[in-house]
Design a protein around this motif. Structure first.
Motif, PDB file in Angstrom:
ATOM      1  N   PRO A   1       0.460  -0.827   0.102  1.00 50.46           N
ATOM      2  CA  PRO A   1      -0.466   0.139  -0.080  1.00 50.46           C
ATOM      3  C   PRO A   1       0.928   1.133   0.053  1.00 50.46           C
ATOM      4  CG  PRO A   1      -0.652  -1.725   1.696  1.00 50.46           C
ATOM      5  CD  PRO A   1       0.390  -2.029   1.206  1.00 50.46           C
ATOM      6  N   GLU A   2       1.720   0.982   0.926  1.00 49.20           N
ATOM      7  CA  GLU A   2       2.560   2.467   0.774  1.00 49.20           C
ATOM      8  C   GLU A   2       3.301   2.762  -0.410  1.00 49.20           C
ATOM      9  OE1 GLU A   2       5.103  -1.287   2.314  1.00 49.20           O
ATOM     10  OE2 GLU A   2       3.331  -0.582   2.404  1.00 49.20           O
ATOM     11  N   ASN A   3       3.796   2.226  -1.391  1.00 47.62           N
ATOM     12  CA  ASN A   3       4.021   1.834  -3.143  1.00 47.62           C
ATOM     13  C   ASN A   3       2.920   2.748  -3.666  1.00 47.62           C
ATOM     14  OD1 ASN A   3       7.083   0.459  -2.292  1.00 47.62           O
ATOM     15  ND2 ASN A   3       6.231  -0.754  -3.055  1.00 47.62           N
ATOM     16  N   LEU A   4       1.898   2.010  -3.515  1.00 47.50           N
ATOM     17  CA  LEU A   4       0.503   2.848  -4.152  1.00 47.50           C
ATOM     18  C   LEU A   4       0.624   4.283  -4.136  1.00 47.50           C
ATOM     19  CD1 LEU A   4      -1.738  -0.391  -4.031  1.00 47.50           C
ATOM     20  CD2 LEU A   4      -0.901   0.461  -6.192  1.00 47.50           C
ATOM     21  N   LEU A   5       0.436   4.340  -2.753  1.00 47.74           N
ATOM     22  CA  LEU A   5       0.284   5.588  -2.486  1.00 47.74           C
ATOM     23  C   LEU A   5       1.850   6.722  -2.547  1.00 47.74           C
ATOM     24  CD1 LEU A   5      -1.421   6.932  -0.568  1.00 47.74           C
ATOM     25  CD2 LEU A   5       0.372   7.029   1.867  1.00 47.74           C
TER      26      LEU A   5
ATOM     27  N   GLU B   1       0.597   7.300  -6.725  1.00 45.43           N
ATOM     28  CA  GLU B   1      -0.484   8.111  -6.482  1.00 45.43           C
ATOM     29  C   GLU B   1      -0.026   9.903  -6.572  1.00 45.43           C
ATOM     30  OE1 GLU B   1      -4.347   5.580  -5.491  1.00 45.43           O
ATOM     31  OE2 GLU B   1      -3.356   7.106  -3.493  1.00 45.43           O
ATOM     32  N   ALA B   2       0.634  10.168  -5.311  1.00 42.73           N
ATOM     33  CA  ALA B   2       1.564  11.264  -4.911  1.00 42.73           C
ATOM     34  C   ALA B   2       2.185  12.013  -6.766  1.00 42.73           C
ATOM     35  CB  ALA B   2       2.348  10.994  -3.992  1.00 42.73           C
ATOM     36  N   ILE B   3       3.247  11.327  -7.127  1.00 39.19           N
ATOM     37  CA  ILE B   3       4.108  11.073  -7.736  1.00 39.19           C
ATOM     38  C   ILE B   3       3.144  11.751  -9.286  1.00 39.19           C
ATOM     39  CG2 ILE B   3       5.865   9.939 -10.046  1.00 39.19           C
ATOM     40  CD1 ILE B   3       7.129   8.838  -7.001  1.00 39.19           C
ATOM     41  N   LEU B   4       2.014  10.730  -9.372  1.00 41.37           N
ATOM     42  CA  LEU B   4       1.446  10.897 -10.871  1.00 41.37           C
ATOM     43  C   LEU B   4      -0.027  12.112 -10.399  1.00 41.37           C
ATOM     44  CD1 LEU B   4       1.228   7.329 -11.622  1.00 41.37           C
ATOM     45  CD2 LEU B   4       3.039   9.100 -12.762  1.00 41.37           C
ATOM     46  N   SER B   5       0.177  12.297  -9.580  1.00 41.41           N
ATOM     47  CA  SER B   5      -1.720  12.921  -9.296  1.00 41.41           C
ATOM     48  C   SER B   5      -1.577  13.985 -10.050  1.00 41.41           C
ATOM     49  CB  SER B   5      -1.726  13.295  -7.567  1.00 41.41           C
ATOM     50  OG  SER B   5      -0.685  14.455  -6.590  1.00 41.41           O
ATOM     51  N   ALA B   6      -0.383  15.005 -10.379  1.00 43.90           N
ATOM     52  CA  ALA B   6      -0.275  16.124 -10.783  1.00 43.90           C
ATOM     53  C   ALA B   6      -0.575  16.250 -12.180  1.00 43.90           C
ATOM     54  CB  ALA B   6       1.477  16.906 -10.689  1.00 43.90           C
ATOM     55  N   LEU B   7      -0.124  14.963 -12.882  1.00 44.17           N
ATOM     56  CA  LEU B   7      -1.277  14.418 -14.363  1.00 44.17           C
ATOM     57  C   LEU B   7      -2.334  14.674 -14.151  1.00 44.17           C
ATOM     58  CD1 LEU B   7       1.140  10.972 -15.361  1.00 44.17           C
ATOM     59  CD2 LEU B   7       1.334  13.614 -15.515  1.00 44.17           C
ATOM     60  N   ASP B   8      -3.436  14.888 -13.669  1.00 46.48           N
ATOM     61  CA  ASP B   8      -4.590  15.089 -13.550  1.00 46.48           C
ATOM     62  C   ASP B   8      -5.288  13.855 -13.949  1.00 46.48           C
ATOM     63  OD1 ASP B   8      -7.166  16.096 -12.293  1.00 46.48           O
ATOM     64  OD2 ASP B   8      -7.152  17.646 -14.470  1.00 46.48           O
ATOM     65  N   GLN B   9      -5.233  12.505 -14.017  1.00 46.32           N
ATOM     66  CA  GLN B   9      -5.247  11.827 -14.524  1.00 46.32           C
ATOM     67  C   GLN B   9      -6.604  10.917 -13.934  1.00 46.32           C
ATOM     68  OE1 GLN B   9      -5.335  12.174 -18.067  1.00 46.32           O
ATOM     69  NE2 GLN B   9      -4.439  13.305 -18.072  1.00 46.32           N
ATOM     70  N   THR B  10      -6.852   9.791 -13.737  1.00 45.96           N
ATOM     71  CA  THR B  10      -7.574   8.529 -13.190  1.00 45.96           C
ATOM     72  C   THR B  10      -6.642   7.655 -12.688  1.00 45.96           C
ATOM     73  OG1 THR B  10      -9.890   8.933 -13.953  1.00 45.96           O
ATOM     74  CG2 THR B  10      -9.955   7.013 -12.303  1.00 45.96           C
ATOM     75  N   LEU B  11      -6.428   7.472 -10.938  1.00 46.39           N
ATOM     76  CA  LEU B  11      -5.943   6.399 -11.586  1.00 46.39           C
ATOM     77  C   LEU B  11      -6.840   5.480 -10.282  1.00 46.39           C
ATOM     78  CD1 LEU B  11      -2.762   9.112  -9.145  1.00 46.39           C
ATOM     79  CD2 LEU B  11      -2.750   7.531 -11.840  1.00 46.39           C
ATOM     80  N   VAL B  12      -6.009   4.109 -10.990  1.00 45.88           N
ATOM     81  CA  VAL B  12      -6.975   2.614 -10.390  1.00 45.88           C
ATOM     82  C   VAL B  12      -5.596   1.941  -9.767  1.00 45.88           C
ATOM     83  CG1 VAL B  12      -7.892   1.295 -10.838  1.00 45.88           C
ATOM     84  CG2 VAL B  12      -8.132   2.808 -12.157  1.00 45.88           C
ATOM     85  N   ARG B  13      -6.181   1.633  -8.791  1.00 44.09           N
ATOM     86  CA  ARG B  13      -5.019   0.402  -7.671  1.00 44.09           C
ATOM     87  C   ARG B  13      -4.980  -0.861  -8.016  1.00 44.09           C
ATOM     88  NH1 ARG B  13      -3.441   2.551  -1.713  1.00 44.09           N
ATOM     89  NH2 ARG B  13      -3.124   4.562  -1.644  1.00 44.09           N
ATOM     90  N   ALA B  14      -4.443  -1.152  -7.770  1.00 42.14           N
ATOM     91  CA  ALA B  14      -4.672  -3.000  -7.941  1.00 42.14           C
ATOM     92  C   ALA B  14      -3.768  -3.412  -6.670  1.00 42.14           C
ATOM     93  CB  ALA B  14      -4.723  -3.896  -8.894  1.00 42.14           C
ATOM     94  N   SER B  15      -4.086  -4.294  -6.058  1.00 42.21           N
ATOM     95  CA  SER B  15      -2.392  -5.095  -4.838  1.00 42.21           C
ATOM     96  C   SER B  15      -2.636  -6.408  -5.688  1.00 42.21           C
ATOM     97  CB  SER B  15      -3.076  -4.909  -3.317  1.00 42.21           C
ATOM     98  OG  SER B  15      -4.773  -5.113  -3.235  1.00 42.21           O
TER      99      SER B  15
ATOM    100  N   LEU C   1       9.447   9.610 -14.430  1.00 39.66           N
ATOM    101  CA  LEU C   1       8.865   8.466 -13.945  1.00 39.66           C
ATOM    102  C   LEU C   1       7.063   8.916 -14.487  1.00 39.66           C
ATOM    103  CD1 LEU C   1       7.156   6.025 -14.271  1.00 39.66           C
ATOM    104  CD2 LEU C   1       6.638   6.718 -11.229  1.00 39.66           C
ATOM    105  N   ARG C   2       7.371  10.435 -14.120  1.00 38.33           N
ATOM    106  CA  ARG C   2       5.659  11.110 -14.334  1.00 38.33           C
ATOM    107  C   ARG C   2       5.581  11.709 -16.215  1.00 38.33           C
ATOM    108  NH1 ARG C   2       5.959  14.006  -9.340  1.00 38.33           N
ATOM    109  NH2 ARG C   2       7.283  15.978 -11.022  1.00 38.33           N
ATOM    110  N   ALA C   3       6.733  12.242 -16.423  1.00 32.83           N
ATOM    111  CA  ALA C   3       7.711  12.345 -17.932  1.00 32.83           C
ATOM    112  C   ALA C   3       6.952  11.223 -18.588  1.00 32.83           C
ATOM    113  CB  ALA C   3       8.835  12.823 -17.713  1.00 32.83           C
ATOM    114  N   LYS C   4       7.408  10.110 -18.300  1.00 33.48           N
ATOM    115  CA  LYS C   4       7.293   8.584 -19.147  1.00 33.48           C
ATOM    116  C   LYS C   4       5.833   8.285 -19.231  1.00 33.48           C
ATOM    117  CE  LYS C   4      11.823   6.208 -17.895  1.00 33.48           C
ATOM    118  NZ  LYS C   4      12.168   6.595 -19.818  1.00 33.48           N
TER     119      LYS C   4
END
Length: 226
Positions: free
Chosen positions: A14-18, A21-35, A115-118
């Motif tokens: 969960p900490e990796n998913l969090l 999400e923090a890194i990619l939130s700036a892209l303003d897209q829909t982030l979907v989690r899967a564990s 990562l965000r740029a890619k």
């Protein structure tokens, strides 16, 4: 309004998913989690994703096995996969990732900006492909003879063609800028190939649209792919 792209984040921690999400939130897209790999495959049954960030080391179904399932499904085989791994076992390990269908392979800890740029590149490509499919669907309606009856039909046809042309021009301009950016950044071959495929589809759609213009001898049904 352009619909937001969905990005699938797959990691058993969960900490990796969090963190993702923090890194990619700036892209303003829909982030979907899967564990887990199983949870990721379930999500892929119902939703379309622009890109998948897939952890390699997971209990049960690991990242390589999950990717193999994704690539075997016709619905999901073309979704870009970026592998994320906490350890680097050398060239053989990396090769296995690419052999499984990954477009990129990133070792943790990774540079958040990189990562965000890619990811943003694949989101951009996905958005352009969605816009292109929309234009192709509208053009198909025109090719099938919609709105061609009488004077009102002619005006409707002219209006539709003008709208299509304007929309297509906007997508062409954005795609050209994206391709130029990819060339300057020396992006991965898989990304450049995807952008080139998008440009070829744009060219085909533009030719079909030009064939419908008055005086162009249009009327023939041209092969289009969404």
């Amino acid at each position: 309004m352009v619909q937001k792209a969905k990005i699938l984040l797959v990691d058993d921690r969960p900490e990796n998913l969090l963190a993702l999400e923090a890194i990619l939130s700036a892209l303003d897209q829909t982030l979907v989690r899967a564990s887990s790999g199983e949870e990721a495959l379930k999500a892929l049954l119902t939703d379309d994703f622009a890109v998948i960030l897939l952890d390699v080391q997971m209990p049960g179904m690991d990242g390589f096995e999950t990717a193999a399932h994704i690539k075997r499904r016709e619905r999901t085989r073309d979704i870009p996969i970026i592998f994320l791994t906490a350890i680097n076992h050398g060239p053989h390990h990396t090769f296995r990732g690419y052999a499984a269908g990954a477009v990129d392979y990133i070792s943790k800890p990774f540079d958040p900006w990189v990562l965000r740029a890619k990811v943003s590149v694949f989101v951009e490509l996905y958005t352009k492909n969605c816009q292109l499919r929309e234009q192709a669907a509208l053009l198909r309606l025109q090719l099938e003879g919609g709105g061609t009856n009488g004077a009102d039909g002619s005006k409707e046809t002219a209006g539709l063609l003008a709208e299509l042309s304007a929309r297509l021009a906007a997508v062409e301009e954005q795609a050209e800028a994206l391709t130029k950016q990819l060339g300057e950044d020396s992006a991965e071959a898989a990304v450049v190939a995807t952008a080139a495929h998008l440009e070829r589809k744009l060219t085909g759609l533009r030719r079909a649209l030009d064939a419908l213009e008055p005086g162009a001898g249009g009327g023939a049904v041209l092969p289009l792919q969404g």
